[in-house]
Design a protein around this motif. Structure first.
Motif, PDB file in Angstrom:
ATOM      1  N   PRO A 131      11.143  -3.201 -12.882  1.00  0.00           N
ATOM      2  CA  PRO A 131      11.042  -4.627 -11.343  1.00  0.00           C
ATOM      3  C   PRO A 131      11.433  -3.725 -10.269  1.00  0.00           C
ATOM      4  O   PRO A 131      10.435  -3.600  -9.417  1.00  0.00           O
ATOM      5  CB  PRO A 131      12.472  -4.916 -11.495  1.00  0.00           C
ATOM      6  N   ASP A 132      12.103  -2.521 -10.439  1.00  0.00           N
ATOM      7  CA  ASP A 132      12.644  -1.387  -9.283  1.00  0.00           C
ATOM      8  C   ASP A 132      11.079  -1.190  -8.695  1.00  0.00           C
ATOM      9  O   ASP A 132      10.795  -0.282  -7.706  1.00  0.00           O
ATOM     10  CB  ASP A 132      13.400  -0.354  -9.164  1.00  0.00           C
ATOM     11  N   CYS A 133      10.098  -0.749  -9.982  1.00  0.00           N
ATOM     12  CA  CYS A 133       9.051   0.156 -10.154  1.00  0.00           C
ATOM     13  C   CYS A 133       8.091  -1.096  -9.082  1.00  0.00           C
ATOM     14  O   CYS A 133       7.478  -0.247  -7.999  1.00  0.00           O
ATOM     15  CB  CYS A 133       8.873   0.332 -11.056  1.00  0.00           C
ATOM     16  N   LEU A 134       8.484  -2.178  -9.476  1.00  0.00           N
ATOM     17  CA  LEU A 134       7.483  -2.958  -8.328  1.00  0.00           C
ATOM     18  C   LEU A 134       7.391  -3.450  -7.370  1.00  0.00           C
ATOM     19  O   LEU A 134       6.467  -3.371  -6.488  1.00  0.00           O
ATOM     20  CB  LEU A 134       7.005  -4.020  -9.894  1.00  0.00           C
ATOM     21  N   LEU A 135       8.980  -3.386  -7.216  1.00  0.00           N
ATOM     22  CA  LEU A 135       8.644  -3.786  -5.732  1.00  0.00           C
ATOM     23  C   LEU A 135       8.813  -2.109  -4.923  1.00  0.00           C
ATOM     24  O   LEU A 135       8.072  -2.729  -3.653  1.00  0.00           O
ATOM     25  CB  LEU A 135      10.712  -3.530  -5.341  1.00  0.00           C
ATOM     26  N   ARG A 136       8.764  -1.007  -5.449  1.00  0.00           N
ATOM     27  CA  ARG A 136       8.379  -0.015  -4.557  1.00  0.00           C
ATOM     28  C   ARG A 136       6.969  -0.348  -4.215  1.00  0.00           C
ATOM     29  O   ARG A 136       6.380   0.152  -3.263  1.00  0.00           O
ATOM     30  CB  ARG A 136       9.453   1.410  -4.844  1.00  0.00           C
ATOM     31  N   LEU A 137       6.061  -0.745  -5.268  1.00  0.00           N
ATOM     32  CA  LEU A 137       4.314  -0.630  -5.453  1.00  0.00           C
ATOM     33  C   LEU A 137       4.903  -1.785  -4.186  1.00  0.00           C
ATOM     34  O   LEU A 137       3.215  -1.423  -3.070  1.00  0.00           O
ATOM     35  CB  LEU A 137       4.214  -1.521  -6.346  1.00  0.00           C
ATOM     36  N   TRP A 138       4.934  -3.286  -4.162  1.00  0.00           N
ATOM     37  CA  TRP A 138       4.116  -3.757  -3.684  1.00  0.00           C
ATOM     38  C   TRP A 138       5.025  -3.812  -2.520  1.00  0.00           C
ATOM     39  O   TRP A 138       4.207  -4.494  -1.193  1.00  0.00           O
ATOM     40  CB  TRP A 138       5.011  -5.259  -3.729  1.00  0.00           C
ATOM     41  N   ASP A 139       5.740  -2.907  -1.812  1.00  0.00           N
ATOM     42  CA  ASP A 139       6.377  -2.514  -0.698  1.00  0.00           C
ATOM     43  C   ASP A 139       5.548  -1.636   0.299  1.00  0.00           C
ATOM     44  O   ASP A 139       5.233  -2.054   1.473  1.00  0.00           O
ATOM     45  CB  ASP A 139       7.608  -2.059  -0.637  1.00  0.00           C
ATOM     46  N   THR A 140       4.652  -1.104  -0.676  1.00  0.00           N
ATOM     47  CA  THR A 140       3.908  -0.210   0.045  1.00  0.00           C
ATOM     48  C   THR A 140       2.607  -0.865   0.339  1.00  0.00           C
ATOM     49  O   THR A 140       1.617  -1.413   1.667  1.00  0.00           O
ATOM     50  CB  THR A 140       2.985   0.564  -0.881  1.00  0.00           C
ATOM     51  N   TYR A 141       2.462  -2.323  -0.555  1.00  0.00           N
ATOM     52  CA  TYR A 141       1.414  -3.270  -0.159  1.00  0.00           C
ATOM     53  C   TYR A 141       1.426  -4.502   0.760  1.00  0.00           C
ATOM     54  O   TYR A 141       0.241  -4.289   1.818  1.00  0.00           O
ATOM     55  CB  TYR A 141       1.074  -4.155  -1.421  1.00  0.00           C
ATOM     56  N   PHE A 142       2.594  -4.379   1.349  1.00  0.00           N
ATOM     57  CA  PHE A 142       2.719  -5.474   2.456  1.00  0.00           C
ATOM     58  C   PHE A 142       2.825  -4.272   3.639  1.00  0.00           C
ATOM     59  O   PHE A 142       2.374  -4.917   4.812  1.00  0.00           O
ATOM     60  CB  PHE A 142       4.432  -5.723   2.256  1.00  0.00           C
ATOM     61  N   ALA A 143       3.798  -2.636   3.353  1.00  0.00           N
ATOM     62  CA  ALA A 143       3.256  -2.062   4.637  1.00  0.00           C
ATOM     63  C   ALA A 143       2.412  -1.378   4.906  1.00  0.00           C
ATOM     64  O   ALA A 143       2.471  -1.024   6.350  1.00  0.00           O
ATOM     65  CB  ALA A 143       5.203  -1.344   5.070  1.00  0.00           C
ATOM     66  N   ALA A 144       1.820  -1.362   4.126  1.00  0.00           N
ATOM     67  CA  ALA A 144      -0.476  -0.758   4.998  1.00  0.00           C
ATOM     68  C   ALA A 144      -0.491  -1.762   5.741  1.00  0.00           C
ATOM     69  O   ALA A 144      -0.732  -2.593   5.981  1.00  0.00           O
ATOM     70  CB  ALA A 144      -0.299  -0.468   3.219  1.00  0.00           C
ATOM     71  N   GLU A 145      -0.794  -0.777   7.133  1.00  0.00           N
ATOM     72  CA  GLU A 145      -1.547  -1.443   7.546  1.00  0.00           C
ATOM     73  C   GLU A 145      -3.265  -1.630   8.125  1.00  0.00           C
ATOM     74  O   GLU A 145      -3.391  -2.486   8.702  1.00  0.00           O
ATOM     75  CB  GLU A 145      -1.796  -0.151   9.584  1.00  0.00           C
ATOM     76  N   SER A 146      -3.430  -0.980   7.005  1.00  0.00           N
ATOM     77  CA  SER A 146      -4.986  -1.565   5.984  1.00  0.00           C
ATOM     78  C   SER A 146      -4.981  -1.929   5.151  1.00  0.00           C
ATOM     79  O   SER A 146      -4.408  -1.038   4.600  1.00  0.00           O
ATOM     80  CB  SER A 146      -5.950  -0.237   6.438  1.00  0.00           C
ATOM     81  N   PRO A 147      -5.397  -2.844   5.062  1.00  0.00           N
ATOM     82  CA  PRO A 147      -5.924  -3.014   3.385  1.00  0.00           C
ATOM     83  C   PRO A 147      -6.067  -2.251   2.217  1.00  0.00           C
ATOM     84  O   PRO A 147      -6.017  -2.250   1.307  1.00  0.00           O
ATOM     85  CB  PRO A 147      -6.761  -4.030   3.267  1.00  0.00           C
ATOM     86  N   ASP A 148      -7.173  -1.167   3.035  1.00  0.00           N
ATOM     87  CA  ASP A 148      -7.773   0.027   1.754  1.00  0.00           C
ATOM     88  C   ASP A 148      -6.278   0.798   1.194  1.00  0.00           C
ATOM     89  O   ASP A 148      -6.251   1.234   0.683  1.00  0.00           O
ATOM     90  CB  ASP A 148      -8.677   0.956   3.039  1.00  0.00           C
ATOM     91  N   ASP A 149      -5.328   0.653   2.093  1.00  0.00           N
ATOM     92  CA  ASP A 149      -4.213   1.593   2.115  1.00  0.00           C
ATOM     93  C   ASP A 149      -3.041   0.646   0.984  1.00  0.00           C
ATOM     94  O   ASP A 149      -1.695   1.430   1.008  1.00  0.00           O
ATOM     95  CB  ASP A 149      -3.627   2.439   3.102  1.00  0.00           C
ATOM     96  N   GLY A 150      -3.173  -0.955   1.442  1.00  0.00           N
ATOM     97  CA  GLY A 150      -2.406  -1.236   0.879  1.00  0.00           C
ATOM     98  C   GLY A 150      -2.566  -2.212  -0.365  1.00  0.00           C
ATOM     99  O   GLY A 150      -3.504  -1.227  -1.313  1.00  0.00           O
TER     100      GLY A 150
END
Length: 210
Positions: A131-150
């Motif tokens: 869970p903690d690893c996934l939440l950190r990863l998905w935080d990146t997917y949400f926070a990225a300004e571009s889908p390429d970095d998300g």
């Protein structure tokens, strides 16, 4: 709703401890609400597998719904279900090209790529990561300004995870052990995985592999 309940009974062990009766009921309600109001023709076939992270990290049911909806929009726009076979094929090509030693080890034990890679790509590692690893990863997917970095970085995230598991996979000598590892990933430094994924993506582009 019946399908959601069945999926909850067979949920991945990583999240099982987080889902008490109240949270399972929230998943049911949010699933029904999302399916009732979505305007997309396609949606992931197992919504219940993607909801627990939002239930766990938000206090209000409405917040969980809108966060989940945001992730679904990203997935439906950038990773539609009807393109899953293409994404899997591209991943397999990159995996075999960049990490031939892992491929050989898996083939020797008759571990098929589809036995683990489809889930990795379809559910964004929700069923495999702690869970903690996934939440950190998905935080990146949400926070990225571009889908390429998300969210579009996901294929390279999977490759970076394989790179980190390479020594362990090669050392394993049983098919069941390999599948257990691939289905229940160990705790990892996700910041390092994300940075490594970006480097792998740059290498793929530089080599014109895609």
């Amino acid at each position: 709703l019946r399908r959601v309940k069945v999926e909850l009974r067979n949920y991945s062990s990583q999240w099982e401890g987080e889902l008490d009766a109240k949270r399972r009921q929230m998943i049911e309600r949010i699933s029904v609400c999302f399916l009732s109001h979505t305007t997309f023709a396609q949606f992931p076939p197992s919504i219940a597998h993607l909801l627990p992270p939002f239930i766990v990290c938000t206090q209000e049911e409405s917040d969980a719904f809108y966060c989940f909806q945001g992730m679904m929009v990203r997935m439906l726009l950038h990773m539609p279900e009807d393109k899953l076979n293409l994404r899997v094929a591209q991943f397999v090509m990159l995996f075999k090209t960049i990490y031939p030693e892992i491929n050989v080890a898996l083939e020797e034990e008759e571990v098929e790529v589809n036995e683990w890679a489809v889930s990795w790509l379809r559910y964004l590692l929700c069923r495999e990561l702690a869970p903690d690893c996934l939440l950190r990863l998905w935080d990146t997917y949400f926070a990225a300004e571009s889908p390429d970095d998300g969210i579009l970085l996901h294929t390279y995230i999977c490759l970076a995870i394989l790179d980190n598991l390479q020594g362990t996979i090669i050392e394993l000598s049983e098919r069941s052990e390999m599948l257990s590892l691939l289905h229940h990933l160990p705790v990892m430094d996700m910041d390092q995985i994300i940075t490594q994924a970006q480097s792998i993506r740059d290498e793929v582009y530089a080599r014109n592999l895609l």
